[in-house]
Design a protein around this motif. Structure first.
Motif, PDB file in Angstrom:
ATOM      1  N   ILE A  78       0.840  -1.196   0.000  1.00 18.32           N
ATOM      2  CA  ILE A  78       0.000   0.000   0.000  1.00 18.32           C
ATOM      3  C   ILE A  78       0.877   1.250   0.000  1.00 18.32           C
ATOM      4  CG2 ILE A  78      -0.296   0.107   2.521  1.00 18.32           C
ATOM      5  CD1 ILE A  78      -3.064   0.888  -0.046  1.00 18.32           C
ATOM      6  N   ASP A  79       2.032   1.198   0.658  1.00 13.04           N
ATOM      7  CA  ASP A  79       2.949   2.348   0.657  1.00 13.04           C
ATOM      8  C   ASP A  79       3.516   2.587  -0.737  1.00 13.04           C
ATOM      9  OD1 ASP A  79       2.643   2.956   3.382  1.00 13.04           O
ATOM     10  OD2 ASP A  79       4.165   1.469   3.938  1.00 13.04           O
ATOM     11  N   ASP A  80       3.832   1.511  -1.453  1.00 11.94           N
ATOM     12  CA  ASP A  80       4.312   1.662  -2.829  1.00 11.94           C
ATOM     13  C   ASP A  80       3.249   2.310  -3.696  1.00 11.94           C
ATOM     14  OD1 ASP A  80       6.827   0.416  -2.323  1.00 11.94           O
ATOM     15  OD2 ASP A  80       5.889  -1.555  -2.537  1.00 11.94           O
ATOM     16  N   LEU A  81       2.007   1.866  -3.538  1.00 16.01           N
ATOM     17  CA  LEU A  81       0.915   2.440  -4.313  1.00 16.01           C
ATOM     18  C   LEU A  81       0.727   3.917  -3.961  1.00 16.01           C
ATOM     19  CD1 LEU A  81      -1.344   2.053  -6.364  1.00 16.01           C
ATOM     20  CD2 LEU A  81      -2.815   1.271  -4.492  1.00 16.01           C
ATOM     21  N   ARG A  82       0.816   4.231  -2.680  1.00 19.87           N
ATOM     22  CA  ARG A  82       0.667   5.623  -2.230  1.00 19.87           C
ATOM     23  C   ARG A  82       1.760   6.519  -2.835  1.00 19.87           C
ATOM     24  NH1 ARG A  82       2.111   5.929   3.587  1.00 19.87           N
ATOM     25  NH2 ARG A  82       4.139   5.844   2.599  1.00 19.87           N
ATOM     26  N   ALA A 113      -4.850  -3.360   4.254  1.00 16.54           N
ATOM     27  CA  ALA A 113      -3.966  -2.235   4.584  1.00 16.54           C
ATOM     28  C   ALA A 113      -4.489  -0.887   4.105  1.00 16.54           C
ATOM     29  CB  ALA A 113      -2.581  -2.487   3.992  1.00 16.54           C
ATOM     30  N   GLY A 114      -5.445  -0.877   3.171  1.00 20.93           N
ATOM     31  CA  GLY A 114      -5.946   0.397   2.662  1.00 20.93           C
ATOM     32  C   GLY A 114      -6.863   0.185   1.480  1.00 20.93           C
ATOM     33  N   THR A 115      -7.078   1.283   0.743  1.00 17.14           N
ATOM     34  CA  THR A 115      -8.011   1.229  -0.380  1.00 17.14           C
ATOM     35  C   THR A 115      -7.414   1.871  -1.629  1.00 17.14           C
ATOM     36  OG1 THR A 115      -9.085   3.327   0.182  1.00 17.14           O
ATOM     37  CG2 THR A 115     -10.010   1.325   1.163  1.00 17.14           C
ATOM     38  N   ALA A 116      -7.977   1.483  -2.759  1.00 15.60           N
ATOM     39  CA  ALA A 116      -7.587   2.027  -4.058  1.00 15.60           C
ATOM     40  C   ALA A 116      -8.845   2.144  -4.911  1.00 15.60           C
ATOM     41  CB  ALA A 116      -6.561   1.116  -4.737  1.00 15.60           C
ATOM     42  N   LYS A 117      -8.690   2.750  -6.081  1.00 18.00           N
ATOM     43  CA  LYS A 117      -9.794   2.890  -7.022  1.00 18.00           C
ATOM     44  C   LYS A 117      -9.304   2.484  -8.404  1.00 18.00           C
ATOM     45  CE  LYS A 117     -11.184   6.987  -8.562  1.00 18.00           C
ATOM     46  NZ  LYS A 117     -11.841   8.294  -8.679  1.00 18.00           N
ATOM     47  N   VAL A 118     -10.151   1.799  -9.151  1.00 17.01           N
ATOM     48  CA  VAL A 118      -9.826   1.389 -10.522  1.00 17.01           C
ATOM     49  C   VAL A 118     -10.002   2.608 -11.438  1.00 17.01           C
ATOM     50  CG1 VAL A 118     -10.475  -0.117 -12.451  1.00 17.01           C
ATOM     51  CG2 VAL A 118     -10.551  -0.987 -10.092  1.00 17.01           C
ATOM     52  N   SER A 131      -6.508   5.369   0.119  1.00 20.38           N
ATOM     53  CA  SER A 131      -6.206   5.587   1.533  1.00 20.38           C
ATOM     54  C   SER A 131      -5.349   4.452   2.087  1.00 20.38           C
ATOM     55  CB  SER A 131      -7.501   5.676   2.348  1.00 20.38           C
ATOM     56  OG  SER A 131      -8.148   4.418   2.408  1.00 20.38           O
ATOM     57  N   LYS A 132      -4.570   4.806   3.094  1.00 21.23           N
ATOM     58  CA  LYS A 132      -3.843   3.803   3.880  1.00 21.23           C
ATOM     59  C   LYS A 132      -4.490   3.794   5.255  1.00 21.23           C
ATOM     60  CE  LYS A 132       0.540   2.525   5.940  1.00 21.23           C
ATOM     61  NZ  LYS A 132       1.956   2.844   6.118  1.00 21.23           N
ATOM     62  N   PHE A 133      -4.827   2.607   5.743  1.00 21.32           N
ATOM     63  CA  PHE A 133      -5.446   2.500   7.042  1.00 21.32           C
ATOM     64  C   PHE A 133      -4.429   2.811   8.136  1.00 21.32           C
ATOM     65  CE2 PHE A 133      -8.672  -0.927   5.489  1.00 21.32           C
ATOM     66  CZ  PHE A 133      -9.380   0.049   4.812  1.00 21.32           C
ATOM     67  N   GLY A 134      -4.886   3.490   9.178  1.00 20.83           N
ATOM     68  CA  GLY A 134      -4.025   3.733  10.339  1.00 20.83           C
ATOM     69  C   GLY A 134      -3.620   2.425  10.988  1.00 20.83           C
ATOM     70  N   ASN A 135      -4.517   1.449  10.899  1.00 26.03           N
ATOM     71  CA  ASN A 135      -4.264   0.113  11.427  1.00 26.03           C
ATOM     72  C   ASN A 135      -4.684  -0.907  10.383  1.00 26.03           C
ATOM     73  OD1 ASN A 135      -3.667   0.845  14.317  1.00 26.03           O
ATOM     74  ND2 ASN A 135      -5.723   1.704  14.128  1.00 26.03           N
ATOM     75  N   ILE A 136      -3.807  -1.859  10.117  1.00 21.53           N
ATOM     76  CA  ILE A 136      -4.182  -2.971   9.234  1.00 21.53           C
ATOM     77  C   ILE A 136      -5.308  -3.745   9.913  1.00 21.53           C
ATOM     78  CG2 ILE A 136      -3.399  -5.239   8.415  1.00 21.53           C
ATOM     79  CD1 ILE A 136      -0.771  -3.970   7.647  1.00 21.53           C
ATOM     80  N   SER A 157     -10.908  -0.483  10.450  1.00 22.40           N
ATOM     81  CA  SER A 157      -9.518  -0.006  10.407  1.00 22.40           C
ATOM     82  C   SER A 157      -9.282   1.124  11.409  1.00 22.40           C
ATOM     83  CB  SER A 157      -9.165   0.469   8.994  1.00 22.40           C
ATOM     84  OG  SER A 157      -9.779   1.717   8.708  1.00 22.40           O
ATOM     85  N   LYS A 158     -10.326   1.805  11.798  1.00 19.34           N
ATOM     86  CA  LYS A 158     -10.210   2.888  12.771  1.00 19.34           C
ATOM     87  C   LYS A 158     -10.246   2.366  14.210  1.00 19.34           C
ATOM     88  CE  LYS A 158     -12.374   6.215   9.647  1.00 19.34           C
ATOM     89  NZ  LYS A 158     -12.247   5.441   8.461  1.00 19.34           N
ATOM     90  N   ALA A 159     -10.746   1.135  14.386  1.00 21.90           N
ATOM     91  CA  ALA A 159     -10.944   0.590  15.728  1.00 21.90           C
ATOM     92  C   ALA A 159      -9.920  -0.476  16.111  1.00 21.90           C
ATOM     93  CB  ALA A 159     -12.356   0.002  15.826  1.00 21.90           C
ATOM     94  N   VAL A 160      -9.240  -1.056  15.157  1.00 17.10           N
ATOM     95  CA  VAL A 160      -8.315  -2.162  15.436  1.00 17.10           C
ATOM     96  C   VAL A 160      -7.103  -1.641  16.203  1.00 17.10           C
ATOM     97  CG1 VAL A 160      -6.854  -3.945  14.451  1.00 17.10           C
ATOM     98  CG2 VAL A 160      -9.051  -3.452  13.424  1.00 17.10           C
TER      99      VAL A 160
END
Length: 153
Positions: free
Chosen positions: A15-19, A62-67, A105-110, A150-153
């Motif tokens: 996810i960091d590479d994508l970001r 780990a996060g989200t992306a869009k096509v 987005s990258k989640f604060g927590n996986i 991802s916000k609660a983990v």
């Protein structure tokens, strides 16, 4: 709009590479026919994607992306120097496809796989039932719940 989970090994692409890329990134290297068929026939422009890290210490979403580009021939299949080269693939009838995605987005927590498996509302996810498929459908409610988790983990 459809929702998907795309698996990646973060040692290869995370996810960091994508970001960190500034342009759309090809989601390439898919070499499973069922996953290929999903990419080719079902994944569409503006679909939302959960990025899932597998084969690593912290397995989970780990996060989200869009096509941003629908299926097209995966160029890696024709490059003998590429790990995903396929000598049986024909440029006139390509065997493999990829789509382009952008970071959302990258989640604060996986969101760990164990937590996903232990969540009753996610019991019907393909990830829980089948696991191994590198491109798999996710329902809108599953997508939204995992983002919330991802916000609660």
């Amino acid at each position: 709009m459809n929702y998907w989970l795309f698996k990646t090994e973060p040692g290869e692409f995370s996810i960091d590479d994508l970001r960190d890329v500034t342009k759309p990134e090809p989601w390439d290297g898919i070499r499973n026919y069922q996953a290929r068929n999903i990419l080719r026939d079902q994944v569409k422009l503006d679909d939302q994607v959960l990025i899932y890290h597998s084969s690593c210490k912290n397995i989970g979403v780990a996060g989200t992306a869009k096509v941003v580009k629908e299926a097209y021939p995966d160029p890696a299949q024709f490059d003998p120097e590429n790990h995903y080269f396929d000598p049986k693939s024909d440029p006139d009838n390509p065997r493999w496809v990829c789509v382009d995605v952008v970071f959302e987005s990258k989640f604060g927590n996986i969101v760990p796989l164990k937590v996903i498996k232990d969540t009753p509302k996610l019991a019907d996810m393909t990830l829980v039932k089948r696991g191994r498929l590198s491109v798999q459908p996710v329902t809108k409610s599953e997508f939204q719940l995992i983002k919330k988790m991802s916000k609660a983990v």
